[in-house]
Scaffold this active site. Structure first.
Site, PDB file in Angstrom:
ATOM      1  NE  ARG A  57      -3.604   0.185   2.416  1.00  0.00           N
ATOM      2  CZ  ARG A  57      -4.153   0.609   3.573  1.00  0.00           C
ATOM      3  NH1 ARG A  57      -4.030  -0.115   4.665  1.00  0.00           N
ATOM      4  NH2 ARG A  57      -4.774   1.768   3.631  1.00  0.00           N
ATOM      5  CD  GLN A  89     -12.729   7.664   8.431  1.00  0.00           C
ATOM      6  OE1 GLN A  89     -13.139   6.660   9.061  1.00  0.00           O
ATOM      7  NE2 GLN A  89     -13.419   8.214   7.446  1.00  0.00           N
ATOM      8  CG  ASN A  90      -8.164   8.620   3.136  1.00  0.00           C
ATOM      9  OD1 ASN A  90      -8.930   7.721   3.507  1.00  0.00           O
ATOM     10  ND2 ASN A  90      -8.518   9.555   2.271  1.00  0.00           N
ATOM     11  CB  VAL A  91      -2.682   5.562   6.117  1.00  0.00           C
ATOM     12  CG1 VAL A  91      -3.402   5.335   7.454  1.00  0.00           C
ATOM     13  CG2 VAL A  91      -3.035   4.441   5.137  1.00  0.00           C
ATOM     14  CG  HIS A 106      -7.611   5.725  10.887  1.00  0.00           C
ATOM     15  ND1 HIS A 106      -8.614   5.344  10.033  1.00  0.00           N
ATOM     16  CD2 HIS A 106      -8.221   5.895  12.092  1.00  0.00           C
ATOM     17  CE1 HIS A 106      -9.758   5.270  10.686  1.00  0.00           C
ATOM     18  NE2 HIS A 106      -9.556   5.623  11.935  1.00  0.00           N
ATOM     19  CB  CYS A 133      14.237   1.908  16.877  1.00  0.00           C
ATOM     20  SG  CYS A 133      14.024   3.623  17.402  1.00  0.00           S
ATOM     21  CB  CYS A 136      15.943   2.966  21.308  1.00  0.00           C
ATOM     22  SG  CYS A 136      14.705   1.823  20.651  1.00  0.00           S
ATOM     23  N   GLY A 172     -16.392  10.801   1.057  1.00  0.00           N
ATOM     24  CA  GLY A 172     -15.815   9.517   0.658  1.00  0.00           C
ATOM     25  C   GLY A 172     -15.581   8.556   1.800  1.00  0.00           C
ATOM     26  CD  GLU A 200     -22.487   3.199  -2.901  1.00  0.00           C
ATOM     27  OE1 GLU A 200     -22.808   2.870  -4.058  1.00  0.00           O
ATOM     28  OE2 GLU A 200     -21.894   2.446  -2.117  1.00  0.00           O
TER      29      GLU A 200
HETATM   30  N1  APR Z   1     -16.019   9.456  -4.899  1.00  0.00           N
HETATM   31  C1  APR Z   1     -16.695   9.603  -3.720  1.00  0.00           C
HETATM   32  N2  APR Z   1     -16.929   8.584  -2.860  1.00  0.00           N
HETATM   33  C2  APR Z   1     -16.457   7.371  -3.214  1.00  0.00           C
HETATM   34  C3  APR Z   1     -15.749   7.138  -4.416  1.00  0.00           C
HETATM   35  C4  APR Z   1     -15.545   8.246  -5.275  1.00  0.00           C
HETATM   36  N3  APR Z   1     -14.889   8.132  -6.435  1.00  0.00           N
HETATM   37  N4  APR Z   1     -15.436   5.808  -4.482  1.00  0.00           N
HETATM   38  C5  APR Z   1     -15.917   5.253  -3.351  1.00  0.00           C
HETATM   39  N5  APR Z   1     -16.542   6.173  -2.596  1.00  0.00           N
HETATM   40  C6  APR Z   1     -17.186   6.000  -1.298  1.00  0.00           C
HETATM   41  C7  APR Z   1     -17.933   4.694  -1.145  1.00  0.00           C
HETATM   42  O1  APR Z   1     -19.280   4.837  -1.563  1.00  0.00           O
HETATM   43  C8  APR Z   1     -17.836   4.469   0.379  1.00  0.00           C
HETATM   44  O2  APR Z   1     -18.923   5.085   1.051  1.00  0.00           O
HETATM   45  O3  APR Z   1     -16.144   5.972  -0.338  1.00  0.00           O
HETATM   46  C9  APR Z   1     -16.544   5.170   0.770  1.00  0.00           C
HETATM   47  C10 APR Z   1     -15.414   4.213   1.095  1.00  0.00           C
HETATM   48  O4  APR Z   1     -15.787   3.524   2.274  1.00  0.00           O
HETATM   49  P1  APR Z   1     -14.727   2.543   2.948  1.00  0.00           P
HETATM   50  O5  APR Z   1     -14.109   1.681   1.912  1.00  0.00           O
HETATM   51  O6  APR Z   1     -15.417   1.908   4.118  1.00  0.00           O
HETATM   52  O7  APR Z   1     -13.565   3.517   3.462  1.00  0.00           O
HETATM   53  P2  APR Z   1     -13.560   4.426   4.760  1.00  0.00           P
HETATM   54  O8  APR Z   1     -14.937   4.915   5.092  1.00  0.00           O
HETATM   55  O9  APR Z   1     -12.504   5.439   4.576  1.00  0.00           O
HETATM   56  O10 APR Z   1     -13.084   3.386   5.896  1.00  0.00           O
HETATM   57  C11 APR Z   1     -12.837   3.910   7.174  1.00  0.00           C
HETATM   58  O11 APR Z   1     -12.023   1.755   7.914  1.00  0.00           O
HETATM   59  O12 APR Z   1     -10.794  -0.129   7.567  1.00  0.00           O
HETATM   60  C12 APR Z   1     -10.787   1.093   8.159  1.00  0.00           C
HETATM   61  O13 APR Z   1      -8.797   2.224   8.599  1.00  0.00           O
HETATM   62  C13 APR Z   1      -9.692   1.934   7.587  1.00  0.00           C
HETATM   63  O14 APR Z   1      -9.669   4.332   7.435  1.00  0.00           O
HETATM   64  C14 APR Z   1     -10.405   3.172   7.086  1.00  0.00           C
HETATM   65  C15 APR Z   1     -11.731   3.131   7.826  1.00  0.00           C
END
Ligand code: APR
Length: 232
Positions: A57, A89-91, A106, A133, A136, A172, A200
């Protein structure tokens, strides 16, 4: 123009930059089990399997480019210094590479940490269980990302921003994972207007005042334009 904006972003924001989401069709959690790659127990059991998951990733994130949604959010922040807080929440580092600052609740793929002395440093492209590390020398290094069962970062700072915001946007994110999924209720308690931007409707859509549906690279720039419009 609202005075205090808090924007929560999720994997959907980076989807059009080629980075996988988690729960959509073909998402990361449909190809990997959380208990194999994203918990402290998984790391204790098989650190190199966890490193391989994050190394892949990390390489994808390094090759990705910010999309129009990241650029629009950076522009909103730049036009309102100090008034726009992005909590992600994105890394990945796509907010930063678009010129924005973000609170990474996160953690970040681009950072490593030592669980012996808590030192943090830029992660190498590929981490291994026997990396030591730099501070240390303990062989106790891990990706600086928050695993399931661990406390997200910066929660006090995030709570303070939510308590004083007058506009809250969730972009998103599926609203599946707490505490982030609870931020919309905290914003409601602060009396903020709440908008959800997503491809959606989600399980949390009914908690928002407005819902904009479509790909982030299209609807986020339009939304930023609408937020900035009264300023002109
Ligand atoms: N534009 C807008 N929204 C989008 C797009 C797009 N092109 N593609 C997907 N999505 C939406 C999907 O409809 C969904 O609601 O993004 C969302 C992605 O949801 P997840 O995959 O559950 O991701 P996220 O909500 O960020 O997950 C939260 O869960 O597993 C943990 O640590 C991980 O940070 C993550 C957390």
């Amino acid at each position: 123009m609202p005075d205090r904006i808090v924007i929560l972003t999720g994997a959907g924001l980076s989807a059009e930059s080629g980075l996988g989401t988690f729960r959509d069709k073909g998402g990361i959690w449909t190809r990997h089990r959380i208990e194999d790659v994203a918990t402290p127990d998984a790391f204790a059991r098989d650190p190199d399997r966890v490193h391989a998951f994050y190394n892949e990733r990390r390489a994808q994130a390094a090759a990705a480019r910010p999309n129009a949604a990241h650029v629009a959010l950076a522009r909103l922040q730049a036009q309102h210094p100090g008034s726009v807080t992005i909590v992600t929440q994105n890394v990945d580092a796509l907010h930063e590479r678009a010129g924005a600052t973000a609170i990474h609740m996160h953690g970040e793929l681009g950072r490593a940490k030592c669980h012996a002395c808590d030192h943090r440093w830029p992660a190498p492209p590929a981490m291994r269980h026997d990396d030591s590390c730099p501070a240390c020398d303990a062989r106790a290094t891990r990706p600086d990302v928050v695993w399931f069962g661990e406390m997200p970062y910066h929660m006090d700072e995030i709570a303070r921003h939510l308590l004083s915001c007058d506009l809250f946007a969730a972009i998103g994110t599926s609203g599946n994972v707490y505490p982030a999924a609870g931020f919309v209720q905290e914003a409601a308690r602060a009396g903020a207007r709440k908008v959800e931007l997503n491809l959606e409707l989600t399980e949390l859509s009914d908690l928002f005042d407005d819902r904009l549906t479509g790909p982030a690279s299209k609807i986020v720039p339009d939304w930023v334009e609408a937020v900035l419009a009264p300023m002109r």
